[in-house]
Design an enzyme around this catalytic site. Structure first.
Site, PDB file in Angstrom:
ATOM      1  N   LYS A  64      -2.912   8.572   2.986  1.00 59.99           N
ATOM      2  CA  LYS A  64      -4.128   8.446   3.806  1.00 59.99           C
ATOM      3  C   LYS A  64      -3.889   8.976   5.224  1.00 59.99           C
ATOM      4  O   LYS A  64      -4.807   9.520   5.847  1.00 59.99           O
ATOM      5  CB  LYS A  64      -4.604   6.986   3.858  1.00 59.99           C
ATOM      6  N   TYR A 101       0.848  -1.207   0.000  1.00 64.17           N
ATOM      7  CA  TYR A 101       0.000   0.000   0.000  1.00 64.17           C
ATOM      8  C   TYR A 101       0.882   1.255   0.000  1.00 64.17           C
ATOM      9  O   TYR A 101       0.496   2.300  -0.510  1.00 64.17           O
ATOM     10  CB  TYR A 101      -0.954  -0.034   1.199  1.00 64.17           C
TER      11      TYR A 101
HETATM   12  P1  NAD Z   1     -12.548   4.045  -7.919  1.00 64.97           P
HETATM   13  O1  NAD Z   1     -11.477   3.735  -8.908  1.00 64.97           O
HETATM   14  O2  NAD Z   1     -13.915   3.628  -8.262  1.00 64.97           O
HETATM   15  O3  NAD Z   1     -12.548   5.590  -7.562  1.00 64.97           O
HETATM   16  C1  NAD Z   1     -11.385   6.357  -7.558  1.00 64.97           C
HETATM   17  C2  NAD Z   1     -11.750   7.676  -8.175  1.00 64.97           C
HETATM   18  O4  NAD Z   1     -10.659   8.592  -8.071  1.00 64.97           O
HETATM   19  C3  NAD Z   1     -12.100   7.559  -9.664  1.00 64.97           C
HETATM   20  O5  NAD Z   1     -13.404   8.044  -9.891  1.00 64.97           O
HETATM   21  C4  NAD Z   1     -11.088   8.470 -10.316  1.00 64.97           C
HETATM   22  O6  NAD Z   1     -11.611   9.159 -11.439  1.00 64.97           O
HETATM   23  C5  NAD Z   1     -10.782   9.429  -9.182  1.00 64.97           C
HETATM   24  N1  NAD Z   1      -9.578  10.219  -9.417  1.00 64.97           N
HETATM   25  C6  NAD Z   1      -8.303   9.780  -9.581  1.00 64.97           C
HETATM   26  N2  NAD Z   1      -7.501  10.834  -9.860  1.00 64.97           N
HETATM   27  C7  NAD Z   1      -8.291  11.947  -9.853  1.00 64.97           C
HETATM   28  C8  NAD Z   1      -8.068  13.318 -10.081  1.00 64.97           C
HETATM   29  N3  NAD Z   1      -6.839  13.806 -10.383  1.00 64.97           N
HETATM   30  N4  NAD Z   1      -9.106  14.180 -10.008  1.00 64.97           N
HETATM   31  C9  NAD Z   1     -10.351  13.723  -9.710  1.00 64.97           C
HETATM   32  N5  NAD Z   1     -10.628  12.435  -9.490  1.00 64.97           N
HETATM   33  C10 NAD Z   1      -9.605  11.560  -9.567  1.00 64.97           C
HETATM   34  O7  NAD Z   1     -12.055   3.349  -6.551  1.00 64.97           O
HETATM   35  P2  NAD Z   1     -12.621   3.400  -5.061  1.00 64.97           P
HETATM   36  O8  NAD Z   1     -12.033   2.212  -4.409  1.00 64.97           O
HETATM   37  O9  NAD Z   1     -14.077   3.610  -5.075  1.00 64.97           O
HETATM   38  O10 NAD Z   1     -11.887   4.662  -4.444  1.00 64.97           O
HETATM   39  C11 NAD Z   1     -12.574   5.736  -3.801  1.00 64.97           C
HETATM   40  C12 NAD Z   1     -11.863   6.125  -2.505  1.00 64.97           C
HETATM   41  O11 NAD Z   1     -12.013   5.070  -1.560  1.00 64.97           O
HETATM   42  C13 NAD Z   1     -10.364   6.358  -2.637  1.00 64.97           C
HETATM   43  O12 NAD Z   1      -9.992   7.426  -1.803  1.00 64.97           O
HETATM   44  C14 NAD Z   1      -9.784   5.062  -2.108  1.00 64.97           C
HETATM   45  O13 NAD Z   1      -8.467   5.217  -1.632  1.00 64.97           O
HETATM   46  C15 NAD Z   1     -10.753   4.817  -0.985  1.00 64.97           C
HETATM   47  N6  NAD Z   1     -10.755   3.469  -0.419  1.00 64.97           N
HETATM   48  C16 NAD Z   1     -10.876   2.377  -1.230  1.00 64.97           C
HETATM   49  C17 NAD Z   1     -10.861   1.113  -0.668  1.00 64.97           C
HETATM   50  C18 NAD Z   1     -10.974  -0.107  -1.543  1.00 64.97           C
HETATM   51  O14 NAD Z   1     -10.602  -1.195  -1.087  1.00 64.97           O
HETATM   52  N7  NAD Z   1     -11.479  -0.006  -2.747  1.00 64.97           N
HETATM   53  C19 NAD Z   1     -10.733   0.949   0.710  1.00 64.97           C
HETATM   54  C20 NAD Z   1     -10.635   2.083   1.523  1.00 64.97           C
HETATM   55  C21 NAD Z   1     -10.643   3.345   0.942  1.00 64.97           C
END
Ligand code: NAD
Length: 256
Positions: free
Chosen positions: A163, A156
């Site tokens: 984060k 990670y």
């Molecule tokens: P996802 O790929 O569906 O969403 C990530 C989003 O970030 C996408 O819509 C992408 O367009 C956007 N993004 C990236 N660069 C960008 C930029 N420069 N400007 C605007 N938008 C931008 O994946 P997700 O897992 O739904 O991620 C959403 C959040 O949840 C993130 O912060 C991720 O770290 C967090 N998260 C995810 C998990 C997991 O296991 N999937 C767990 C905990 C936290």
């Protein structure tokens, strides 16, 4: 009547129907919120627009969070269309794939800068632009974090550091905006299979571990995160700010 009836919210971070932001958008919509949705770049627009339209989003606008101009334009449009804003959901992050494998020690300067800029600083920039529209409306800002902010999660890497910065930003922003009645909180979500997660080496192992070790013996769903986001966006959490709410089926309480 839904608990968010009459509220206007902007959702940043929908990429497709697997996105955490999409799970949150559906829940907030079901509870009566009027939504604005954004996309990052033309390729994303093709996927996001039909989803946003299916929830009756009145504004669907570009917002690459590395662009101060796009952030400014987004909130100007929200102000002129709705005259104010109640909710911001910041559900986005980015790091180069090369940085999400191997050792953290090998993180490049540029990889560090990019990950921290998109994944942590963007919350500051977005919240600053949103705040003037939220004053006097019991505004709520919610962002998405992960356990890698607190403990070392192999692979990670720089995203864990981003984060950690994001969670610290939640506390500082909560302190700055509390006097204006604006709350800022994070959801620390357990692993869930999304586009962003696919960039993390050995993500499947993370999912498997979560399933084996979490007290609830399962991984989380989009509905789990949607429900927690609804709580943080609604007046039911009116006294909660600067908080990191774990939505991970209890994984973080386990020591061994
Ligand atoms: P996802 O790929 O569906 O969403 C990530 C989003 O970030 C996408 O819509 C992408 O367009 C956007 N993004 C990236 N660069 C960008 C930029 N420069 N400007 C605007 N938008 C931008 O994946 P997700 O897992 O739904 O991620 C959403 C959040 O949840 C993130 O912060 C991720 O770290 C967090 N998260 C995810 C998990 C997991 O296991 N999937 C767990 C905990 C936290």
């Amino acid at each position: 009547m839904g608990v968010l009836e009459g509220k206007v919210g902007v959702i940043l971070g929908v990429a497709n129907e697997r996105s955490i932001a999409w799970g949150i958008a559906q829940t907030l919509h079901k509870e009566g919120a009027q939504l604005v949705m954004t996309y990052a770049g033309e390729i994303m627009e093709k996927r996001v627009r039909p989803l946003a339209e299916s929830l009756g989003a009145k504004l669907i606008l570009p917002c690459d969070v590395t662009s101060d101009e796009q952030i400014a334009r987004l909130f100007e449009s929200i102000g002129s269309t709705f005259g104010g804003l109640d909710l911001v959901v910041h559900s986005l992050a980015f790091a180069n794939r090369d940085e999400l494998k191997g050792r953290y020690l090998d993180t490049s300067r540029e990889g560090f800068r990019l990950a921290l800029d998109v994944s942590a600083y963007s919350l500051v920039a977005v919240t600053r632009a949103a705040a003037p529209l939220m004053r006097g409306r019991r505004g709520s800002v919610v962002t998405l974090s992960y356990y890698g902010a607190e403990k070392v999660i192999p692979q990670y890497n720089v995203m864990g550091v981003a984060k950690a910065a994001l969670e610290a930003s939640v506390r500082y922003l909560a302190a700055d905006l509390g006097p204006d009645g604006i709350r800022v909180n994070a959801i620390s979500a357990g692993p869930i299979k999304t586009l962003a997660a696919a960039g993390i080496a050995q993500f499947r192992d993370m999912l498997h571990q979560a399933e084996q070790r979490a007290p609830m013996r399962r991984t989380i769903t989009l509905e789990d995160v949607g429900g927690a986001a609804l709580f943080l966006c609604s007046d039911w959490s009116a006294g909660v700010t600067g908080e990191v709410l774990h939505v991970d089926c209890g994984y973080h309480v386990m020591g061994a």
